[in-house]
Design an enzyme around this catalytic site. Structure first.
Site, short mmCIF file in Angstrom:
data_model
loop_
_atom_site.label_atom_id
_atom_site.label_comp_id
_atom_site.label_asym_id
_atom_site.label_seq_id
_atom_site.Cartn_x
_atom_site.Cartn_y
_atom_site.Cartn_z
N ARG A 144 69.73 8.81 40.10
CA ARG A 144 68.98 9.04 41.22
C ARG A 144 67.39 9.34 40.75
O ARG A 144 66.92 8.58 39.90
CB ARG A 144 69.39 10.22 42.12
CG ARG A 144 69.16 9.81 43.65
CD ARG A 144 69.77 10.91 44.35
NE ARG A 144 70.97 10.98 45.14
CZ ARG A 144 71.25 10.16 46.06
NH1 ARG A 144 70.47 9.50 46.56
NH2 ARG A 144 72.45 10.13 46.56
N ARG A 183 81.02 5.86 37.80
CA ARG A 183 81.93 6.88 38.59
C ARG A 183 83.36 6.77 38.86
O ARG A 183 83.94 7.63 39.34
CB ARG A 183 81.09 6.85 40.26
CG ARG A 183 79.76 7.02 40.24
CD ARG A 183 79.28 7.45 41.67
NE ARG A 183 79.95 7.28 42.72
CZ ARG A 183 79.12 6.87 43.89
NH1 ARG A 183 77.85 7.01 44.05
NH2 ARG A 183 79.89 6.71 44.79
N ASP A 218 74.81 13.12 38.70
CA ASP A 218 73.35 13.07 38.24
C ASP A 218 72.92 14.42 37.54
O ASP A 218 72.00 14.15 36.79
CB ASP A 218 72.57 12.74 39.41
CG ASP A 218 72.87 11.62 40.24
OD1 ASP A 218 73.36 10.77 39.98
OD2 ASP A 218 72.64 11.82 41.60
N MET A 240 72.72 4.95 36.62
CA MET A 240 72.71 5.81 37.65
C MET A 240 71.79 7.03 37.39
O MET A 240 71.50 7.33 36.14
CB MET A 240 74.15 6.28 38.27
CG MET A 240 74.62 5.17 39.23
SD MET A 240 75.97 5.58 39.79
CE MET A 240 76.16 4.14 41.23
#
Ligand code: F6P
Length: 342
Positions: A172, A275, A128, A170
């Protein structure tokens, strides 16, 4: 001879193996250290679960994604007597210090153990890119490149079918992956957690793009929220560090955009594809440099520190400082991207 334990905690990301390799290669060759690999994050020292970690074990792992040590989101401070079990296992296994590779949660545990007298050096890891103490973390560049390639591919199919394609990425609570992938991929609009969005404005941007006979790609960070709205979650489950599982905003957005524009909108959730697989050259070099500097810090007995990238230099910062503040996207960076919206 000093024995050093190594562990990787939290979500995996490309580059973890490059760090492990650099730590072991320099540790053995330059400092004459011996290594113990702890399995599955903090679960390893908690249960005394180890694996061999010598030069042979790190051969050929530089380009490999994931982590040969395994990972988990185990929080020993949420387990009765967890910290004591860790210190007991370290003593039993004659481990003198730990190299801990992880994000704010994993390093937060490292900082607490350091206060209890365990010698720890941290290596920042987060896809992130949201650790304030370092300019970049490895894994981020790979994720951005994967998302950018996906956006490039989605452009051609979106145009063939005159559809809106919403790409959920992604990150977060930080919008770094969305911002970089969206800018690199020429998104029609980019939506970040740092700036609640107006759904009417998003629909207007999409409409404008259709008017130019060009199909819109909307890049949305998983943590983005509509104005004065609740974050859209698949479920309310939390992990051992209290984080909710994000996801679902892309689907919601596509439905809203479709109903406002009258044109079909579809969603692609990139998820864990971001990832997986092999790290980019940037991430391999950054991860390798972090590993080299981390093991030097162990050699210097400079514990309670984390290695960090500042400009092009690797520096050491206090662990406590490293996990203190989240690095989010500043407004001026969003303003740069906004020039291309609509
Ligand atoms: O922190 C890395 C990250 O990939 C986030 O971007 C994402 O929200 C989260 O981990 C997903 O975690 P998990 O794989 O445990 O569901």
């Amino acid at each position: 001879m000093m024995r050093i334990g190594v562990l990787t905690g939290g979500g995996d990301c490309p580059g973890l193996n490059a760090v492990i390799r650099a730590v072991v290669r320099k540790g053995v060759a330059t400092h004459g250290f011996e290594f113990v690999g702890y399995r599955s994050g903090w679960k390893g020292p908690l249960e005394g679960s180890t694996r061999t970690l010598d030069i042979g074990a790190v051969r050929g792992i530089l380009p490999r994604g994931g982590t040969i040590l395994g990972s988990s989101r185990t929080n020993p401070f949420k387990i009765e007597g967890g910290a004591e079990r860790i210190t007991a296992h370290l003593a039993e296994q004659r481990v003198d210090a730990l190299v801990v590779i992880g994000g704010e949660d994993t390093l937060g545990v490292a900082a607490k153990l350091q206060e209890r007298g365990v010698g720890v050096v941290g290596v920042p890891k987060t896809l992130d890119n949201d650790l304030n103490a370092t300019d970049y973390t490895f894994g981020f560049d790979t994720a951005v490149n994967i998302a950018m390639e996906a956006i490039d591919r989605l452009h051609t199919t979106a145009e063939s079918h005159h559809r809106t394609l919403v790409v959920e990425v992604m990150g977060r609570h930080a919008g770094w992956i969305a911002l970089h992938a969206g800018m690199a991929g020429g998104a029609n609009v980019i939506l970040l957690p740092e700036r609640p969005f107006d759904i009417e404005q998003v629909a207007a941007y999409v409409d404008k793009r259709f008017q130019t006979q060009y199909s819109p790609i909307v890049v949305v960070a998983e943590g983005a929220t509509p104005l004065a709205g609740q974050m859209v979650l698949k479920n309310q489950d939390v992990d051992a560090f209290g984080h909710v599982r994000l996801g679902g905003i892309g689907q919601w957005l596509a439905e809203q955009v479709e109903s406002r524009t009258g044109k079909e909108a579809r969603t692609v959730v990139l998820g864990h594809i971001q990832r997986g697989g092999t790290p980019t050259a940037f991430d391999r070099v950054l991860a390798t440099r972090f590993g080299l500097h981390a093991i030097d810090a162990v050699h210097d007995g400079d514990f309670g520190k984390m290695v960090a990238l500042r400009g092009t230099d690797i520096v050491r910062v206090p662990l406590a400082e490293a996990t203190a503040e989240l690095k989010t996207v500043p407004l001026e960076r969003y303003r740069e991207a906004e020039v291309f919206f609509g």
